[in-house]
Design an enzyme around this catalytic site. Structure first.
Site, mmCIF file in Angstrom:
data_model
loop_
_atom_site.group_PDB
_atom_site.id
_atom_site.type_symbol
_atom_site.label_atom_id
_atom_site.label_comp_id
_atom_site.label_asym_id
_atom_site.label_seq_id
_atom_site.Cartn_x
_atom_site.Cartn_y
_atom_site.Cartn_z
ATOM 1 N N ARG A 54 6.627 -7.610 26.672
ATOM 2 C CA ARG A 54 6.762 -7.250 25.261
ATOM 3 C C ARG A 54 8.195 -6.809 24.981
ATOM 4 O O ARG A 54 8.781 -7.123 23.946
ATOM 5 C CB ARG A 54 5.797 -6.123 24.869
ATOM 6 C CG ARG A 54 5.843 -5.797 23.347
ATOM 7 C CD ARG A 54 5.119 -4.528 22.979
ATOM 8 N NE ARG A 54 5.804 -3.345 23.476
ATOM 9 C CZ ARG A 54 5.336 -2.526 24.401
ATOM 10 N NH1 ARG A 54 4.159 -2.748 24.965
ATOM 11 N NH2 ARG A 54 6.032 -1.471 24.802
ATOM 12 N N TYR A 107 8.758 -17.783 -0.939
ATOM 13 C CA TYR A 107 7.541 -18.108 -0.199
ATOM 14 C C TYR A 107 6.428 -17.131 -0.574
ATOM 15 O O TYR A 107 6.635 -15.915 -0.642
ATOM 16 C CB TYR A 107 7.840 -18.052 1.299
ATOM 17 C CG TYR A 107 6.631 -18.097 2.191
ATOM 18 C CD1 TYR A 107 5.665 -19.085 2.048
ATOM 19 C CD2 TYR A 107 6.460 -17.148 3.188
ATOM 20 C CE1 TYR A 107 4.549 -19.126 2.870
ATOM 21 C CE2 TYR A 107 5.357 -17.182 4.019
ATOM 22 C CZ TYR A 107 4.402 -18.168 3.855
ATOM 23 O OH TYR A 107 3.301 -18.203 4.663
ATOM 24 N N ASP A 179 16.869 -15.588 3.727
ATOM 25 C CA ASP A 179 15.918 -16.467 4.397
ATOM 26 C C ASP A 179 16.537 -17.857 4.422
ATOM 27 O O ASP A 179 16.677 -18.520 3.386
ATOM 28 C CB ASP A 179 14.585 -16.470 3.636
ATOM 29 C CG ASP A 179 13.497 -17.257 4.353
ATOM 30 O OD1 ASP A 179 13.832 -18.200 5.105
ATOM 31 O OD2 ASP A 179 12.309 -16.954 4.140
ATOM 32 N N LYS A 204 9.253 -23.958 11.256
ATOM 33 C CA LYS A 204 9.694 -25.053 10.400
ATOM 34 C C LYS A 204 10.756 -25.901 11.098
ATOM 35 O O LYS A 204 10.506 -26.463 12.155
ATOM 36 C CB LYS A 204 10.161 -24.486 9.068
ATOM 37 C CG LYS A 204 9.211 -23.450 8.439
ATOM 38 C CD LYS A 204 7.795 -23.941 8.260
ATOM 39 C CE LYS A 204 6.949 -23.049 7.359
ATOM 40 N NZ LYS A 204 6.697 -21.682 7.848
#
Length: 384
Positions: A54, A107, A179, A204
């Site tokens: 982690r 978005y 973004d 994406k």
């Protein structure tokens, strides 16, 4: 990004940054370290700084080094999803009572995060047309800590002058977050234009093959990057090693894919402008697009996303989506295959009734890298 890396072109960094040959075997592709914990050489004696995946994993480290290099940042971080990255960013930078300026086109998941999640712990937000720096400045309050930008925006393909809004942010003492998912770092470099932090949905264009979900943050300042890294570890929504490996593989071909995406999208946009059933085409590569001059200044090319509006309203738009054959009806974007969707009923259902609500007659395309002729033929038959 190291000084040595800074002299290399983007295409070279995409392939080599973070991709160190395996010291044991010489393998030119970083291994998938599918491991949760690491043997320590005595208490506190960590090998390479690894103790628990982690906190850090060698495969994820390779991706994070690559992300920082190709975006021109000081620290890159990889997450389990784009929204996980955004959540970490907001909880790192904001406290109850702070204010954020968000774009009027974004978005749907980002809007939902602000409207339904972050607002519950006392963060305020307001909407501005980020394509107008004056409107952004007017939306700033003494409590503003973050100005959030998408450019090109989702799904209306609006363009924001990053450098101009960066000046507004600096004047307000706020961080500018960009973004960069629709453009990718190959087409646009927000940090070089003044952004403080870049956000990506790695799902994406960066992954590029519709086979992985991931997110990223890249910080221009090393101290901010360390603060984000602390919260990444504390909150735990990290990218797994196999997901990190898939994105790292995808980035190697990002430049050639984006060139083809942009080429095909330009042809699609041009065809749509001439179709009698199309009332408006939204693509920054078109000279008539209101953000075309800014896009030409800050982007290498105009990307693979095209939106358009249909005569006949919402039902006609839905029918076009349903009639497409080569364009797959589906959410997401940025894969090698072409996708078509109805934002109002699919990706942007969460913004209905808000200032970000999208037109019902809107269709959004993610133009892939197939034969451009085949894509044009499919759209023509879908339009009827």
């Amino acid at each position: 990004m190291s000084d040595e890396q800074s002299v290399h072109s983007f295409e070279t960094l995409a392939i080599h940054a973070g991709n160190t040959a395996d010291p044991l075997t010489g393998a030119v592709v970083p291994p998938i370290y599918q491991v949760s914990t690491y043997k320590q050489d005595g208490v506190g004696g960590l090998r390479g700084g690894y103790e628990y995946s982690r906190s850090a994993n060698p495969t994820r480290t390779a991706l994070e080094e690559n992300l920082a290099a190709i975006e021109g940042g000081r620290r890159g971080l990889a997450f389990a999803s784009g929204l996980a990255a955004e959540d970490c960013l907001l909880r790192t930078l904001l406290a109850p009572g702070d204010h954020v300026v968000i774009p009027n086109d974004a978005y749907g998941g980002t809007f939902r995060l602000f409207a339904k999640v972050v607002s519950r712990w006392g963060v305020e937000w307001s909407v501005a047309d980020t394509s107008d720096p004056v409107a952004v400045r007017a939306a700033v309050t003494p409590k503003t800590k973050v100005i959030w930008v998408e450019t090109p925006s989702n799904p209306l393909l609006g363009i924001t002058d990053i450098a101009a809004v960066a000046e507004v942010a600096r004047g307000a003492g706020a961080k500018l977050v960009v973004d960069n998912t629709f453009a990718s770092p190959y087409l646009q470099q927000p940090i070089a234009l003044g952004a403080d932090i870049v956000v990506h949905s790695l799902t994406k264009y960066m992954g590029g093959h519709s086979d992985v979900v991931g997110g990223a943050l890249i910080a221009a300042d090393r101290t901010v990057g360390e603060e984000l890294a602390y919260h990444q570890n504390a909150m735990g929504a990290v990218a797994g090693p196999f997901d990190a490996w898939l994105v790292l593989r995808g980035i190697k071909t990002l430049p050639v894919r984006m060139d083809r995406h942009s080429e095909n999208a330009g042809r699609v946009a041009e065809m749509l402008t001439k179709h009698p059933k199309v009332t408006k085409v939204l693509y920054p590569g078109l000279p008539e697009h209101p953000g075309h001059e800014i896009a030409a200044k800050q982007m290498r090319a105009y990307g693979g996303m095209v939106s358009f509006r249909i005569a006949g309203g919402e039902e006609a738009a839905v029918e076009v989506c349903n009639r497409a054959k080569l364009f797959t009806l589906g959410e997401s974007l940025g894969g090698v295959e072409s996708l078509i969707e109805h934002p109002g009923r699919m990706t942007h259902a969460s913004v209905v009734g808000s200032a970000l609500e999208v037109p019902g007659d809107l269709v959004r395309l993610s133009v892939g890298i197939e034969s451009g002729d085949d894509l044009l033929a499919d759209l023509k038959q879908a339009l009827g």
